[in-house]
Write a protein that holds these residues in place. Structure first.
Motif, PDB file in Angstrom:
ATOM      1  N   ALA A  18     -18.955  20.646  14.573  1.00  0.00           N
ATOM      2  CA  ALA A  18     -18.766  20.321  15.985  1.00  0.00           C
ATOM      3  C   ALA A  18     -17.967  19.034  16.194  1.00  0.00           C
ATOM      4  CB  ALA A  18     -20.120  20.207  16.680  1.00  0.00           C
ATOM      5  N   ALA A  19     -17.642  18.343  15.120  1.00  0.00           N
ATOM      6  CA  ALA A  19     -16.924  17.070  15.226  1.00  0.00           C
ATOM      7  C   ALA A  19     -15.440  17.326  15.487  1.00  0.00           C
ATOM      8  CB  ALA A  19     -17.113  16.259  13.949  1.00  0.00           C
ATOM      9  N   GLU A  47     -28.248  17.035  20.542  1.00  0.00           N
ATOM     10  CA  GLU A  47     -28.205  16.598  19.144  1.00  0.00           C
ATOM     11  C   GLU A  47     -26.778  16.421  18.639  1.00  0.00           C
ATOM     12  OE1 GLU A  47     -31.734  18.366  16.621  1.00  0.00           O
ATOM     13  OE2 GLU A  47     -30.919  19.938  17.949  1.00  0.00           O
ATOM     14  N   ILE A  48     -25.821  16.925  19.391  1.00  0.00           N
ATOM     15  CA  ILE A  48     -24.419  16.869  18.973  1.00  0.00           C
ATOM     16  C   ILE A  48     -23.688  15.817  19.808  1.00  0.00           C
ATOM     17  CG2 ILE A  48     -22.265  18.174  18.739  1.00  0.00           C
ATOM     18  CD1 ILE A  48     -24.404  19.333  16.968  1.00  0.00           C
ATOM     19  N   PRO A  49     -23.318  14.685  19.201  1.00  0.00           N
ATOM     20  CA  PRO A  49     -22.551  13.690  19.960  1.00  0.00           C
ATOM     21  C   PRO A  49     -21.185  14.245  20.339  1.00  0.00           C
ATOM     22  CG  PRO A  49     -23.385  12.750  17.904  1.00  0.00           C
ATOM     23  CD  PRO A  49     -23.625  14.224  17.854  1.00  0.00           C
ATOM     24  N   THR A  50     -20.822  14.098  21.579  1.00  0.00           N
ATOM     25  CA  THR A  50     -19.539  14.629  22.044  1.00  0.00           C
ATOM     26  C   THR A  50     -18.576  13.526  22.472  1.00  0.00           C
ATOM     27  OG1 THR A  50     -20.449  14.922  24.265  1.00  0.00           O
ATOM     28  CG2 THR A  50     -20.515  16.831  22.785  1.00  0.00           C
ATOM     29  N   ASN A  51     -18.975  12.261  22.273  1.00  0.00           N
ATOM     30  CA  ASN A  51     -18.094  11.164  22.680  1.00  0.00           C
ATOM     31  C   ASN A  51     -16.862  11.064  21.802  1.00  0.00           C
ATOM     32  OD1 ASN A  51     -19.913  10.485  24.675  1.00  0.00           O
ATOM     33  ND2 ASN A  51     -20.975   9.001  23.399  1.00  0.00           N
ATOM     34  N   SER A  52     -17.057  11.319  20.494  1.00  0.00           N
ATOM     35  CA  SER A  52     -15.924  11.235  19.579  1.00  0.00           C
ATOM     36  C   SER A  52     -16.252  11.981  18.289  1.00  0.00           C
ATOM     37  CB  SER A  52     -15.590   9.777  19.246  1.00  0.00           C
ATOM     38  OG  SER A  52     -16.589   9.195  18.437  1.00  0.00           O
ATOM     39  N   ARG A  54     -15.661  10.806  15.383  1.00  0.00           N
ATOM     40  CA  ARG A  54     -16.242   9.802  14.486  1.00  0.00           C
ATOM     41  C   ARG A  54     -17.752   9.683  14.672  1.00  0.00           C
ATOM     42  NH1 ARG A  54     -14.338   5.301  11.643  1.00  0.00           N
ATOM     43  NH2 ARG A  54     -15.916   3.691  11.404  1.00  0.00           N
ATOM     44  N   GLU A  55     -18.220   9.714  15.908  1.00  0.00           N
ATOM     45  CA  GLU A  55     -19.649   9.592  16.182  1.00  0.00           C
ATOM     46  C   GLU A  55     -20.433  10.757  15.567  1.00  0.00           C
ATOM     47  OE1 GLU A  55     -22.672   9.144  19.993  1.00  0.00           O
ATOM     48  OE2 GLU A  55     -20.514   9.066  20.324  1.00  0.00           O
ATOM     49  N   ALA A  56     -19.905  11.970  15.698  1.00  0.00           N
ATOM     50  CA  ALA A  56     -20.586  13.137  15.120  1.00  0.00           C
ATOM     51  C   ALA A  56     -20.587  13.071  13.599  1.00  0.00           C
ATOM     52  CB  ALA A  56     -19.917  14.421  15.601  1.00  0.00           C
ATOM     53  N   LEU A  57     -19.459  12.664  13.016  1.00  0.00           N
ATOM     54  CA  LEU A  57     -19.382  12.569  11.557  1.00  0.00           C
ATOM     55  C   LEU A  57     -20.273  11.450  11.023  1.00  0.00           C
ATOM     56  CD1 LEU A  57     -15.564  13.183  11.050  1.00  0.00           C
ATOM     57  CD2 LEU A  57     -17.442  14.765  10.530  1.00  0.00           C
ATOM     58  N   THR A  58     -20.364  10.355  11.756  1.00  0.00           N
ATOM     59  CA  THR A  58     -21.235   9.255  11.356  1.00  0.00           C
ATOM     60  C   THR A  58     -22.698   9.688  11.380  1.00  0.00           C
ATOM     61  OG1 THR A  58     -19.660   7.606  12.141  1.00  0.00           O
ATOM     62  CG2 THR A  58     -21.943   6.887  11.907  1.00  0.00           C
ATOM     63  N   LYS A  59     -23.079  10.448  12.399  1.00  0.00           N
ATOM     64  CA  LYS A  59     -24.451  10.938  12.475  1.00  0.00           C
ATOM     65  C   LYS A  59     -24.734  11.890  11.306  1.00  0.00           C
ATOM     66  CE  LYS A  59     -27.824  13.019  15.587  1.00  0.00           C
ATOM     67  NZ  LYS A  59     -28.079  13.527  16.946  1.00  0.00           N
ATOM     68  N   ALA A  60     -23.776  12.746  10.970  1.00  0.00           N
ATOM     69  CA  ALA A  60     -23.938  13.645   9.816  1.00  0.00           C
ATOM     70  C   ALA A  60     -24.095  12.835   8.534  1.00  0.00           C
ATOM     71  CB  ALA A  60     -22.749  14.590   9.712  1.00  0.00           C
ATOM     72  N   ARG A  61     -23.286  11.800   8.370  1.00  0.00           N
ATOM     73  CA  ARG A  61     -23.372  10.948   7.179  1.00  0.00           C
ATOM     74  C   ARG A  61     -24.733  10.267   7.094  1.00  0.00           C
ATOM     75  NH1 ARG A  61     -19.717   5.960   7.303  1.00  0.00           N
ATOM     76  NH2 ARG A  61     -21.394   5.380   8.716  1.00  0.00           N
ATOM     77  N   ASP A  62     -25.235   9.779   8.213  1.00  0.00           N
ATOM     78  CA  ASP A  62     -26.542   9.119   8.220  1.00  0.00           C
ATOM     79  C   ASP A  62     -27.647  10.078   7.776  1.00  0.00           C
ATOM     80  OD1 ASP A  62     -25.259   6.840   9.117  1.00  0.00           O
ATOM     81  OD2 ASP A  62     -25.912   7.073  11.204  1.00  0.00           O
ATOM     82  N   ILE A  63     -27.579  11.309   8.253  1.00  0.00           N
ATOM     83  CA  ILE A  63     -28.572  12.316   7.856  1.00  0.00           C
ATOM     84  C   ILE A  63     -28.455  12.608   6.360  1.00  0.00           C
ATOM     85  CG2 ILE A  63     -29.228  14.753   8.103  1.00  0.00           C
ATOM     86  CD1 ILE A  63     -28.379  14.481  11.086  1.00  0.00           C
ATOM     87  N   LEU A  64     -27.223  12.763   5.882  1.00  0.00           N
ATOM     88  CA  LEU A  64     -27.021  13.033   4.450  1.00  0.00           C
ATOM     89  C   LEU A  64     -27.488  11.869   3.590  1.00  0.00           C
ATOM     90  CD1 LEU A  64     -23.584  14.838   4.592  1.00  0.00           C
ATOM     91  CD2 LEU A  64     -25.804  15.852   4.080  1.00  0.00           C
TER      92      LEU A  64
END
Length: 74
Positions: A18-19, A47-52, A54-64
């Motif tokens: 979704a990023a 649960e899906i950041p839609t601002n950017s 980068r924000e969605a990918l950063t959230k995915a990285r944090d979870i990983l």
């Protein structure tokens, strides 16, 4: 059937799908969100950041990173 994946793994995958950079064509963005929801059934729009992207990918990285640290623990 047993689900071998943690929901967080599915959410991280959905976040990656979704990023997208906005603005984007609505039909293309909708297809991406549909793919994300197929990977992680029950995922909510909140649960899906839609601002950017980068924000969605950063959230995915944090979870990983969280999953990796748990896997490293004894």
């Amino acid at each position: 059937m047993v689900d071998l994946l943690d929901r967080r793994q599915r959410l991280a995958a959905a976040l990656c799908l979704a990023a997208v950079d906005l603005p984007a064509e609505m039909d293309a963005w909708g297809r991406q969100l549909k793919q994300a929801s197929a990977v992680c059934p029950g995922v909510t729009f909140g649960e899906i950041p839609t601002n950017s992207r980068r924000e969605a990918l950063t959230k995915a990285r944090d979870i990983l990173n969280e999953l990796i640290s748990e896997a490293s623990a004894p």
